[in-house]
Write a protein that holds these residues in place. Structure first.
Motif, PDB file in Angstrom:
ATOM      1  N   THR A  76       0.829  -1.197   0.000  1.00 33.84           N
ATOM      2  CA  THR A  76       0.000   0.000   0.000  1.00 33.84           C
ATOM      3  C   THR A  76       0.867   1.253   0.000  1.00 33.84           C
ATOM      4  OG1 THR A  76      -1.710  -1.230   1.166  1.00 33.84           O
ATOM      5  CG2 THR A  76      -1.912   1.166   1.183  1.00 33.84           C
ATOM      6  N   GLY A  77       1.935   1.243   0.775  1.00 33.39           N
ATOM      7  CA  GLY A  77       2.862   2.382   0.791  1.00 33.39           C
ATOM      8  C   GLY A  77       3.489   2.618  -0.567  1.00 33.39           C
ATOM      9  N   LEU A  78       3.857   1.545  -1.244  1.00 36.55           N
ATOM     10  CA  LEU A  78       4.435   1.670  -2.578  1.00 36.55           C
ATOM     11  C   LEU A  78       3.392   2.214  -3.551  1.00 36.55           C
ATOM     12  CD1 LEU A  78       7.170   1.241  -3.859  1.00 36.55           C
ATOM     13  CD2 LEU A  78       6.537  -1.124  -4.327  1.00 36.55           C
ATOM     14  N   GLY A  79       2.153   1.781  -3.411  1.00 33.05           N
ATOM     15  CA  GLY A  79       1.080   2.341  -4.224  1.00 33.05           C
ATOM     16  C   GLY A  79       0.954   3.845  -4.021  1.00 33.05           C
ATOM     17  N   LEU A  80       1.016   4.283  -2.768  1.00 33.76           N
ATOM     18  CA  LEU A  80       0.919   5.708  -2.458  1.00 33.76           C
ATOM     19  C   LEU A  80       2.091   6.489  -3.049  1.00 33.76           C
ATOM     20  CD1 LEU A  80      -0.723   7.862  -0.891  1.00 33.76           C
ATOM     21  CD2 LEU A  80       0.833   7.436   1.032  1.00 33.76           C
ATOM     22  N   ILE A  81       3.283   5.919  -2.947  1.00 35.10           N
ATOM     23  CA  ILE A  81       4.487   6.555  -3.522  1.00 35.10           C
ATOM     24  C   ILE A  81       4.265   6.812  -5.020  1.00 35.10           C
ATOM     25  CG2 ILE A  81       6.873   6.014  -4.176  1.00 35.10           C
ATOM     26  CD1 ILE A  81       7.074   6.570  -1.322  1.00 35.10           C
ATOM     27  N   TYR A  82       3.760   5.803  -5.732  1.00 34.62           N
ATOM     28  CA  TYR A  82       3.522   5.957  -7.171  1.00 34.62           C
ATOM     29  C   TYR A  82       2.330   6.857  -7.459  1.00 34.62           C
ATOM     30  CZ  TYR A  82       7.102   2.670  -8.619  1.00 34.62           C
ATOM     31  OH  TYR A  82       8.312   2.060  -8.849  1.00 34.62           O
ATOM     32  N   GLU A  83       1.277   6.748  -6.662  1.00 37.68           N
ATOM     33  CA  GLU A  83       0.089   7.580  -6.893  1.00 37.68           C
ATOM     34  C   GLU A  83       0.440   9.062  -6.783  1.00 37.68           C
ATOM     35  OE1 GLU A  83      -4.307   8.594  -5.000  1.00 37.68           O
ATOM     36  OE2 GLU A  83      -3.133   6.979  -4.110  1.00 37.68           O
ATOM     37  N   LYS A  84       1.215   9.403  -5.771  1.00 38.25           N
ATOM     38  CA  LYS A  84       1.527  10.805  -5.502  1.00 38.25           C
ATOM     39  C   LYS A  84       2.808  11.276  -6.197  1.00 38.25           C
ATOM     40  CE  LYS A  84      -1.920  11.110  -2.588  1.00 38.25           C
ATOM     41  NZ  LYS A  84      -3.125  11.836  -2.927  1.00 38.25           N
ATOM     42  N   GLY A  85       3.604  10.336  -6.741  1.00 41.40           N
ATOM     43  CA  GLY A  85       4.870  10.720  -7.361  1.00 41.40           C
ATOM     44  C   GLY A  85       5.892  11.182  -6.333  1.00 41.40           C
ATOM     45  N   LEU A  86       5.997  10.467  -5.234  1.00 42.86           N
ATOM     46  CA  LEU A  86       6.916  10.830  -4.150  1.00 42.86           C
ATOM     47  C   LEU A  86       8.249  10.114  -4.342  1.00 42.86           C
ATOM     48  CD1 LEU A  86       4.364  10.483  -1.206  1.00 42.86           C
ATOM     49  CD2 LEU A  86       5.039  12.569  -2.411  1.00 42.86           C
ATOM     50  N   GLY A  87       9.238  10.819  -4.879  1.00 43.27           N
ATOM     51  CA  GLY A  87      10.558  10.233  -5.084  1.00 43.27           C
ATOM     52  C   GLY A  87      10.645   9.336  -6.304  1.00 43.27           C
ATOM     53  N   VAL A  88       9.544   9.184  -7.021  1.00 45.90           N
ATOM     54  CA  VAL A  88       9.485   8.402  -8.257  1.00 45.90           C
ATOM     55  C   VAL A  88       8.631   9.193  -9.246  1.00 45.90           C
ATOM     56  CG1 VAL A  88       9.666   6.164  -7.053  1.00 45.90           C
ATOM     57  CG2 VAL A  88       7.404   7.118  -7.580  1.00 45.90           C
ATOM     58  N   VAL A  89       8.689   8.800 -10.491  1.00 47.72           N
ATOM     59  CA  VAL A  89       7.806   9.405 -11.480  1.00 47.72           C
ATOM     60  C   VAL A  89       6.380   8.946 -11.166  1.00 47.72           C
ATOM     61  CG1 VAL A  89       7.215   9.513 -13.937  1.00 47.72           C
ATOM     62  CG2 VAL A  89       9.621   9.492 -13.223  1.00 47.72           C
ATOM     63  N   GLN A  90       5.452   9.899 -11.088  1.00 49.68           N
ATOM     64  CA  GLN A  90       4.058   9.544 -10.800  1.00 49.68           C
ATOM     65  C   GLN A  90       3.550   8.560 -11.847  1.00 49.68           C
ATOM     66  OE1 GLN A  90       1.112  12.710 -11.149  1.00 49.68           O
ATOM     67  NE2 GLN A  90       0.142  11.981  -9.275  1.00 49.68           N
ATOM     68  N   ASN A  91       2.930   7.471 -11.365  1.00 48.47           N
ATOM     69  CA  ASN A  91       2.483   6.426 -12.274  1.00 48.47           C
ATOM     70  C   ASN A  91       1.253   5.757 -11.653  1.00 48.47           C
ATOM     71  OD1 ASN A  91       2.100   4.009 -13.695  1.00 48.47           O
ATOM     72  ND2 ASN A  91       4.279   3.772 -14.105  1.00 48.47           N
ATOM     73  N   HIS A  92       0.079   6.176 -12.102  1.00 48.21           N
ATOM     74  CA  HIS A  92      -1.156   5.644 -11.525  1.00 48.21           C
ATOM     75  C   HIS A  92      -1.371   4.172 -11.865  1.00 48.21           C
ATOM     76  CE1 HIS A  92      -2.198  10.043 -11.324  1.00 48.21           C
ATOM     77  NE2 HIS A  92      -2.397   9.625 -10.092  1.00 48.21           N
ATOM     78  N   ILE A  93      -0.860   3.732 -12.991  1.00 44.47           N
ATOM     79  CA  ILE A  93      -0.986   2.308 -13.346  1.00 44.47           C
ATOM     80  C   ILE A  93      -0.206   1.463 -12.348  1.00 44.47           C
ATOM     81  CG2 ILE A  93      -0.422   0.566 -15.090  1.00 44.47           C
ATOM     82  CD1 ILE A  93      -0.962   2.792 -17.215  1.00 44.47           C
ATOM     83  N   GLU A  94       1.006   1.892 -12.048  1.00 42.60           N
ATOM     84  CA  GLU A  94       1.830   1.167 -11.068  1.00 42.60           C
ATOM     85  C   GLU A  94       1.209   1.263  -9.668  1.00 42.60           C
ATOM     86  OE1 GLU A  94       5.291  -1.207 -10.222  1.00 42.60           O
ATOM     87  OE2 GLU A  94       4.121  -0.789 -12.015  1.00 42.60           O
ATOM     88  N   ALA A  95       0.657   2.432  -9.331  1.00 44.65           N
ATOM     89  CA  ALA A  95      -0.024   2.585  -8.034  1.00 44.65           C
ATOM     90  C   ALA A  95      -1.165   1.581  -7.923  1.00 44.65           C
ATOM     91  CB  ALA A  95      -0.546   4.012  -7.879  1.00 44.65           C
ATOM     92  N   ALA A  96      -1.978   1.505  -8.973  1.00 45.94           N
ATOM     93  CA  ALA A  96      -3.114   0.580  -8.956  1.00 45.94           C
ATOM     94  C   ALA A  96      -2.648  -0.865  -8.812  1.00 45.94           C
ATOM     95  CB  ALA A  96      -3.949   0.746 -10.226  1.00 45.94           C
ATOM     96  N   ARG A  97      -1.552  -1.198  -9.478  1.00 44.16           N
ATOM     97  CA  ARG A  97      -1.024  -2.571  -9.401  1.00 44.16           C
ATOM     98  C   ARG A  97      -0.670  -2.935  -7.960  1.00 44.16           C
ATOM     99  NH1 ARG A  97       3.678  -5.689  -9.905  1.00 44.16           N
ATOM    100  NH2 ARG A  97       5.115  -3.946  -9.887  1.00 44.16           N
ATOM    101  N   TRP A  98       0.000  -2.032  -7.256  1.00 44.14           N
ATOM    102  CA  TRP A  98       0.397  -2.320  -5.870  1.00 44.14           C
ATOM    103  C   TRP A  98      -0.805  -2.303  -4.933  1.00 44.14           C
ATOM    104  CZ3 TRP A  98       4.496  -4.859  -4.770  1.00 44.14           C
ATOM    105  CH2 TRP A  98       5.602  -4.794  -5.605  1.00 44.14           C
ATOM    106  N   TYR A  99      -1.692  -1.332  -5.123  1.00 41.37           N
ATOM    107  CA  TYR A  99      -2.902  -1.308  -4.290  1.00 41.37           C
ATOM    108  C   TYR A  99      -3.702  -2.596  -4.477  1.00 41.37           C
ATOM    109  CZ  TYR A  99      -2.435   3.779  -3.441  1.00 41.37           C
ATOM    110  OH  TYR A  99      -2.025   5.029  -3.063  1.00 41.37           O
ATOM    111  N   ARG A 100      -3.818  -3.032  -5.725  1.00 43.59           N
ATOM    112  CA  ARG A 100      -4.603  -4.240  -6.017  1.00 43.59           C
ATOM    113  C   ARG A 100      -4.026  -5.460  -5.305  1.00 43.59           C
ATOM    114  NH1 ARG A 100      -4.989  -3.543 -10.985  1.00 43.59           N
ATOM    115  NH2 ARG A 100      -7.025  -2.561 -10.952  1.00 43.59           N
ATOM    116  N   ARG A 101      -2.689  -5.563  -5.268  1.00 39.79           N
ATOM    117  CA  ARG A 101      -2.072  -6.718  -4.589  1.00 39.79           C
ATOM    118  C   ARG A 101      -2.519  -6.802  -3.136  1.00 39.79           C
ATOM    119  NH1 ARG A 101       4.266  -7.457  -5.928  1.00 39.79           N
ATOM    120  NH2 ARG A 101       3.981  -9.126  -4.407  1.00 39.79           N
ATOM    121  N   ALA A 102      -2.532  -5.648  -2.467  1.00 40.80           N
ATOM    122  CA  ALA A 102      -2.937  -5.642  -1.052  1.00 40.80           C
ATOM    123  C   ALA A 102      -4.454  -5.722  -0.907  1.00 40.80           C
ATOM    124  CB  ALA A 102      -2.390  -4.394  -0.361  1.00 40.80           C
TER     125      ALA A 102
END
Length: 192
Positions: A76-102
């Motif tokens: 979930t934390g990794l999803g948030l990092i990608y959703e918000k673009g915190l220290g990584v390029v913002q990527n909602h597809i990647e955020a959704a992938r991590w959120y979905r796993r949890a």
């Protein structure tokens, strides 16, 4: 009690003084030995800047290590990092992938975050009905934000089907009682 358990006591100030630097050191020791819970908790401290420097890249690195070991907090934390673009390029597809796993494992916080992405159509197909279904799953798990989101939907009569302001207010009240600040603000701004 192991290092992670003692670290959590320091984060909560439960039976020991509230001490984020001490918690960070305990989590670091556990993380360095490959402990996923230590990695996830140290990642959270780096994400929030509690007891350690705020460092989104380090949080992402630690979350990825722990997420690969199955930590729902880290996924979930990794999803948030990608959703918000915190220290990584913002990527909602990647955020959704991590959120979905949890979320698929019943983790309520991830269900809410994935629901938000579906509600807004960010990185996934916009699907308000699926968003509401995810919020309902999270609410069944006691998540206050989920109660709030369903409640506001019922009051507005959008996406949820029939408008039901009485039930909506009841759900927002539950979220407020659980300490969810947005719900508390809503209740204060909308007295009966």
């Amino acid at each position: 009690m192991g290092e992670v358990g003692l670290g959590l006591l320091h984060v909560a100030g439960s039976g020991v003084p509230l001490d984020y630097p001490a918690a960070a050191e305990l989590f670091r020791r556990a993380a360095n030995s490959g402990d996923g819970d230590g990695q996830a908790n140290l990642g959270i401290l780096h994400l929030e800047g509690l007891g350690v420097a705020k460092d989104y890249k380090e949080a992402a690195r630690l979350f990825r290590l722990a997420a690969d070991q199955g930590s729902l907090d880290a996924q979930t934390g990794l999803g948030l990092i990608y959703e918000k673009g915190l220290g990584v390029v913002q990527n909602h597809i990647e955020a959704a992938r991590w959120y979905r796993r949890a979320a698929d494992q019943g983790y309520a916080n991830a269900q809410v975050r994935l629901g938000i992405l579906h509600e807004k159509g960010l990185g996934v197909t916009r699907d308000p009905a699926l968003a509401i279904a995810l919020y309902r799953q999270a609410a069944a798990g006691g998540n206050p934000e989920a109660h709030f989101r369903i409640g506001t939907c019922l009051i507005a009569g959008t996406q949820c089907g029939a408008r039901d302001p009485v039930e909506g207010r009841r759900l927002i009240g539950i979220a407020a009682e659980q300490g969810y600040p947005t719900a508390q603000d809503w209740i204060a701004a909308n007295p009966q």
